[in-house]
Write an enzyme that holds these catalytic residues in place. Structure first.
Site, short mmCIF file in Angstrom:
data_model
loop_
_atom_site.label_atom_id
_atom_site.label_comp_id
_atom_site.label_asym_id
_atom_site.label_seq_id
_atom_site.Cartn_x
_atom_site.Cartn_y
_atom_site.Cartn_z
N ARG A 1 37.55 46.68 73.90
CA ARG A 1 38.88 47.09 73.90
C ARG A 1 38.59 48.80 73.60
O ARG A 1 37.56 49.50 73.81
CB ARG A 1 39.32 47.31 72.57
N CYS B 1 44.76 47.40 81.28
CA CYS B 1 44.53 46.26 81.31
C CYS B 1 45.35 45.21 81.37
O CYS B 1 45.32 44.35 81.96
CB CYS B 1 43.49 45.41 80.21
#
Ligand code: UGA
Length: 441
Positions: free
Chosen positions: A160, A266
């Site tokens: 992340r 994403c």
């Protein structure tokens, strides 16, 4: 081991630096000369906590180098990893142009046995197409007899932004999608400094795991946002509901924060791509279209809430705190915060914005008429309302007394519920979050 890492975006750079810090000899390659020059000087081109320091020590130990010259570094590579962008086309389909261009180049230069690792998020079947292109390019370059020694392995990334290096070094699992054991053993060896379960699968399953993981997490977020919306009708508090269900291990407590929805480079891209992949394979993945719709509606609902309370925004001074798609990053791609700021501006509000890291990026997309304030309090000075759009911890640390005195009207709209547990009424604020009890909308 020698690793050539192609692509120096979030995934490529973090992976390159991560492996270098574990003792792998890494050459990071990118076509962008200016970016390579910055990296060579020790500058990380985006905000990512801890990455600069780790990169510097890898440079000092001689484990990492940056270059635009793939041909020059590919000779010694055991593994060539590819982490170039696969941005969405207008249809939602992933654009594989950059990936295939890299595959062609790799094939043109490869003259020895090697494993090609694809880190980019790609539709099922793409890794095999990469292998095919590399082999064709090798044959064209006169290395046809070596093509059987080239293997492609899908190793999807789960890091992340904001915690990228930690996620790389301490992942929940390493997924290795390969056709044969030799290839997966080499990739396993590359990861030997990383303690995490290995999930060894076929190439297709590995490709699918990446999309399924992101789509599932996005689904969790849209689900809790739906619960939040319903909570406003029935008078429940979504934070208590999330806590109450999250303690059930089968559900899990993560990714149950209601708000203005997910953004970033994403989730929006990968959920759309999976929907597109489903369609292309003759399957209607009903859940995904609802996840996307709920996510889009969430921004709209929050914006409407502001209008409902304030009425016309024409000429009203509104402060915005947070523009990045989440905290600990300067990334504004698909940011719900940017979207809402643009809606506020388009409705005639006189906007003053502040974000701890994303101001430079935001300047490129927000109107010249928006004021970019040097601090959170400056943004709020003279404001009729404050709108919080990213969950930066520092927003909880301001003096709310000073904030109240700086503002004309005491309205706070919190799109992340990140100030919800503070006693803001004590300072005279009127506060609205998302799903925090009865609200007629
Ligand atoms: C996501 C995945 O979490 C990573 O595992 C994956 O590797 C990465 O995409 C990728 O495919 O490259 P990232 O986009 O960096 O990582 O950010 P997240 O932390 O997942 O957050 C995504 C969005 O969801 C943010 O806008 C965040 O604010 C939002 N979110 C997250 C919520 O609205 N609620 C939550 O409970 C959690």
């Amino acid at each position: 081991m020698n690793l050539v890492m192609i692509g120096t975006g979030y995934v490529g750079l973090t992976t390159g630096v991560g492996f270098a810090s574990l003792g792998v000899a890494v050459a990071c390659v990118d076509v962008d000369e200016a970016k390579i020059a910055r990296l060579d000087r020790g500058e990380v081109p985006f905000f990512e906590p801890g990455l600069g320091e780790a990169m510097k020590s890898a440079q000092e130990s001689g484990n990492i180098l940056f270059t635009t010259d793939l041909k020059n570094v590919i000779g010694g590579a055991d593994v060539v990893a590819i982490a170039v962008g696969t941005p969405p086309k207008i249809t939602g389909e992933a654009d594989l142009t950059a990936l295939f261009a890299v595959a062609d180049q790799v094939g043109a230069y490869l003259d020895h046995e090697a494993v090609i690792v694809v880190k980019s998020t790609v539709p099922v079947g793409t890794n095999r197409r990469v292998l095919e292109r590399v082999r064709v390019a090798m044959t064209n370059a006169g290395q046809g007899e070596l093509t059987s020694l080239i293997r492609v392995v899908s190793v999807p990334e789960f890091l992340r932004e904001g915690t990228a290096l930690q996620d790389f070094l301490h992942p929940d699992r390493v997924v290795i999608g390969a056709d044969d054991e030799v290839a997966s053993r080499i990739v396993d060896r590359l990861h030997e400094g990383i303690v995490a379960p290995r999930v060894c699968t076929t190439i297709e399953s590995a490709e699918m795991i990446k999309y399924a993981a992101n789509a599932f997490l996005a689904t969790k977020i849209s689900f809790i946002n739906e619960i939040a919306n319903l909570a406003e009708r029935v008078g429940a508090d979504v934070r208590d509901v999330a806590h109450g269900i999250g303690l059930d291990k089968r559900i899990g407590k993560h990714f149950l924060q209601a708000g203005i929805g997910y953004g970033g480079s994403c989730f929006p891209k990968d959920v759309s791509a999976l929907e597109q992949i489903s369609g292309a394979n003759g399957y209607t993945f009903k859940l995904l279209s609802a996840v996307i719709e709920v996510n889009n509606r969430q921004r709209e609902r929050f914006f409407k809430k502001i209008i409902q309370e304030l009425g016309s925004l024409k000429g009203r001074r509104i402060a915005v705190w947070g523009l990045a798609f989440k905290d600990q990053t300067d990334d504004i791609r698909e940011s719900a915060g940017i979207d809402i700021a643009q809606r506020l501006h388009a409705s005639g509000a006189d906007l003053a914005v502040y974000d701890p890291q994303a101001m430079d990026n935001a300047r490129r997309v927000l109107s010249d008429h928006v004021e970019f304030a040097p601090t959170a309090i400056d943004a709020a000075s003279g404001a009729d309302a404050l709108v919080v759009l990213t969950q930066w911890p520092e927003f909880r640390e301001v003096s709310f007394q000073t904030l109240r005195e700086a503002m004309v009207d005491p309205w706070i709209f919190d799109g992340r519920n990140c100030l919800a547990d503070l006693d803001l009424a004590k300072y005279g604020f009127k506060y609205q979050g998302v799903g925090l009890g009865k609200y007629e909308c």
